[in-house]
Structures are given as C-alpha cells and as structure tokens.
Enzyme design. Structure first.
Site, PDB file in Angstrom:
ATOM      1  N   HIS A   1      -9.802   4.674   0.662  1.00 45.79           N
ATOM      2  CA  HIS A   1      -8.670   4.788   1.939  1.00 45.79           C
ATOM      3  C   HIS A   1      -9.354   5.673   3.453  1.00 45.79           C
ATOM      4  CE1 HIS A   1      -4.830   3.996  -0.573  1.00 45.79           C
ATOM      5  NE2 HIS A   1      -5.179   3.714  -1.572  1.00 45.79           N
ATOM      6  N   GLY A   2      -9.239   5.631   4.091  1.00 45.44           N
ATOM      7  CA  GLY A   2      -8.987   6.483   5.372  1.00 45.44           C
ATOM      8  C   GLY A   2     -10.326   5.852   6.255  1.00 45.44           C
ATOM      9  N   GLY A   3     -10.219   4.391   6.254  1.00 43.71           N
ATOM     10  CA  GLY A   3     -11.470   4.365   6.449  1.00 43.71           C
ATOM     11  C   GLY A   3     -12.436   3.707   8.004  1.00 43.71           C
ATOM     12  N   SER A   4     -11.033   4.146   8.777  1.00 41.22           N
ATOM     13  CA  SER A   4     -10.978   4.036  10.393  1.00 41.22           C
ATOM     14  C   SER A   4     -12.205   5.253  10.841  1.00 41.22           C
ATOM     15  CB  SER A   4     -10.400   3.891  11.485  1.00 41.22           C
ATOM     16  OG  SER A   4      -9.451   2.740  10.228  1.00 41.22           O
TER      17      SER A   4
ATOM     18  N   ASP B   1       1.006  -1.455   0.340  1.00 43.78           N
ATOM     19  CA  ASP B   1      -0.033  -0.037  -0.092  1.00 43.78           C
ATOM     20  C   ASP B   1       0.987   1.341  -0.448  1.00 43.78           C
ATOM     21  OD1 ASP B   1      -2.656   1.033  -0.194  1.00 43.78           O
ATOM     22  OD2 ASP B   1      -2.441   1.371   2.101  1.00 43.78           O
TER      23      ASP B   1
ATOM     24  N   THR C   1      -5.863   1.923  10.739  1.00 42.95           N
ATOM     25  CA  THR C   1      -5.643   3.004  12.581  1.00 42.95           C
ATOM     26  C   THR C   1      -6.821   1.728  13.313  1.00 42.95           C
ATOM     27  OG1 THR C   1      -5.329   4.920  11.721  1.00 42.95           O
ATOM     28  CG2 THR C   1      -6.441   4.828  13.877  1.00 42.95           C
TER      29      THR C   1
ATOM     30  N   HIS D   1      -6.816   9.787   6.147  1.00 41.95           N
ATOM     31  CA  HIS D   1      -6.196   8.813   7.282  1.00 41.95           C
ATOM     32  C   HIS D   1      -6.085   9.103   8.857  1.00 41.95           C
ATOM     33  CE1 HIS D   1      -3.767   7.889   2.956  1.00 41.95           C
ATOM     34  NE2 HIS D   1      -4.251   7.194   3.075  1.00 41.95           N
ATOM     35  N   GLY D   2      -5.810   7.487   9.210  1.00 45.95           N
ATOM     36  CA  GLY D   2      -6.018   8.339  11.166  1.00 45.95           C
ATOM     37  C   GLY D   2      -7.505   8.381  10.929  1.00 45.95           C
TER      38      GLY D   2
END
Length: 285
Positions: free
Chosen positions: A206-209, A82, A231, A178-179
């Site tokens: 991206h950044g699914g958390s 990634d 994360t 992200h995060g």
C-alpha cells in the site's frame, strides 16, 4: 477476459515475477482511463475504491459502474473493495459484484485482527471472492484524515496471520505510507525479504505513490504482487486539468480526465512490468 477474481491475477503475477497495479478510481472517467491503459498495454488491472472514500462516491452508485466496466474489458480486470472496515459495506460490495475485498483490521491487536479477518473472509468466500488483509500498520490513511504511524510488520506475526486466516493476499508495512511521502521513502527491504521467505501468498504494497522505480522493482523481486496507487493518479489528474483550463465545454474536460488517468496508469504498468502479459484471446501469456 472480463471481470475476474483478483486471486487469479495475483497467481499469474507470482508465477511470472511481476507486479500488478491496483488503481483507486473516483469517477467514471478514471475507470475509463484505467481500462483504456490496460487494454492498450495488454496488462491485467485491478480497479479499487476504499471505504473511507464512499462519502464522496456512494457505493450503490459507483460500484456498479466499476463492475460493468470490468465485464466489458478485453483484459482481465478485478474489482476490489479496499480497506473495508465494516461488515455492512463489505457485504454491499460483494452483492454488487466486486470480485475481491480487503478487510483492514490492522488497528486491532493481533488476536482480534485474526478473528475479525476470519469472519470477513468467511463472508467473502460465500461469494467466491478473493480476500486481502493487513498485519502491521501502513502509515497515514487512505483519505489523509489521520496521520497513522507506521508499525513495521513482524515476520512471525505475518506468518501466523496468513496461516490462521487463510487469506489470499497479505498487505504489510515496511515503511510505506498512504498519500505522498514527505521525504524519500525508506523501505525495509530486509523485512520484506524475510516475510517473503516465510509467507507463501502474494504480498501487497500500500502507499505506492512516490516510491521510486528501483524500489518498486526490488519489492516485486521480493514477493510484492499487488501495488496500490491512488494519490499519484489524483494529483496527475489535477495537474493536467489545471494546465489545460479553462475548458470550452464539459466534453473536452471529460476527455482530459480520461487521458490523465490513462497516462498515470500506463506509467506505473511499465514500472511494475505487467505490460504485454495478456495476448490475443488468451487471458495471460
């Protein structure tokens, strides 16, 4: 079933209207937990590691663990590199046996991003690997070291980028980061819907958390097929281990890390509707 190309997993997800979790892993226990979850729920799985994380987990040591685990799995597993930034590390991942790479040239102007992506895609094709790339710019950064501003992906640029690079999957920016999000994520579903109409390859979030189940389902409805989770898994592991500490021995701790990873992976697989997509000795339903 074993190690497969990510393209095969995403093709099935696109045809059957569900999403597939791409889970970042940081040690052998997290790999074991993710595969345990996928096998229990009969779901395809993407295991991944980002280039910025390699200072903690050297690729020449950890990469073979990921590939070996995928080969022994009883469900389809893709191993993905990634946010690849350098040709050196992308090539190393491919030589180790990763079945997919992402080249991240989103920090470049569009023309250079296209040129560099085509170059990296050509290298990946020599190994028969799936290629993901990004246009626009997802907020934050994989390791939290940079607070990048979200640059919402242009529909026109997404269409041109996918056409000229010939990639297999496209990561886009629609307000995702992200995060963990500082507030409630405000995703541009209108832009996602536009891009989905114009681009015929699987889209990547991206950044699914921290994104809600409702938003996940809406994203999947409008073409998102790969959803990155990092994360959330790391945080769940820390929370669970802290609750159980102090441990009497290492092996109890080892088991807790596996269980924590499995729990979070299973939770997301249910949200992404990838559960039960693998039946018996068939790769997919």
């Amino acid at each position: 079933m074993t190690l497969v190309k990510m393209k095969e997993i995403l093709k099935h997800a696109k045809a059957n209207h569900y999403g597939v979790g791409a889970f970042s892993v940081a040690n052998m226990e997290m790999v074991m937990g993710a595969i345990r979850a996928a096998e229990e729920l009969r779901s395809p799985l993407i295991l991944q590691i980002a280039e910025v994380r390699l200072k903690h987990f050297p690729l020449h040591l950890f990469g073979p663990v990921m590939v070996a685990a995928a080969k022994e799995a009883t469900v389809p597993v893709a191993v993905h590199f990634d946010h690849g930034l350098t040709e050196e590390k992308i090539l190393e991942a491919l030589e180790i046996g990763f079945s997919s790479i992402m080249y991240d040239g989103s920090h470049h102007p569009l023309e250079k991003n296209i040129a560099e992506t085509k170059k990296m895609a050509a290298i990946a094709r020599e190994f028969g690997a799936t290629v993901e790339a990004e246009v626009g710019q997802v907020g934050g950064s994989e390791d939290g070291s940079v607070d990048l501003e979200v640059l919402i992906t242009s529909t026109e640029e997404a269409k041109r980028f996918a056409s000229e690079t010939g990639i297999d999957a496209l990561a886009i920016a629609i307000g995702n980061a992200h995060g963990m999000y500082k507030g409630e994520p405000k995703l541009r579903m209108d832009r996602l819907e536009e891009i989905d109409r114009e681009v015929d390859i699987p889209l990547v979030l991206h950044g699914g958390s921290g994104i809600s189940e409702t938003d996940f389902r809406t994203c999947i409805h409008h073409g998102i097929r790969k959803i990155n989770i990092a994360t959330s898994t790391f945080n769940h592991f820390v929370h669970m281990v802290n609750e159980e500490a102090p441990f009497k021995d290492y092996f109890t701790y080892h088991g807790s890390v596996i269980e924590a990873a499995a729990e979070n992976v299973k939770r997301h697989m249910h949200m992404f509707q990838s559960v039960g997509r693998v039946k018996g000795d068939k790769v997919y339903v």
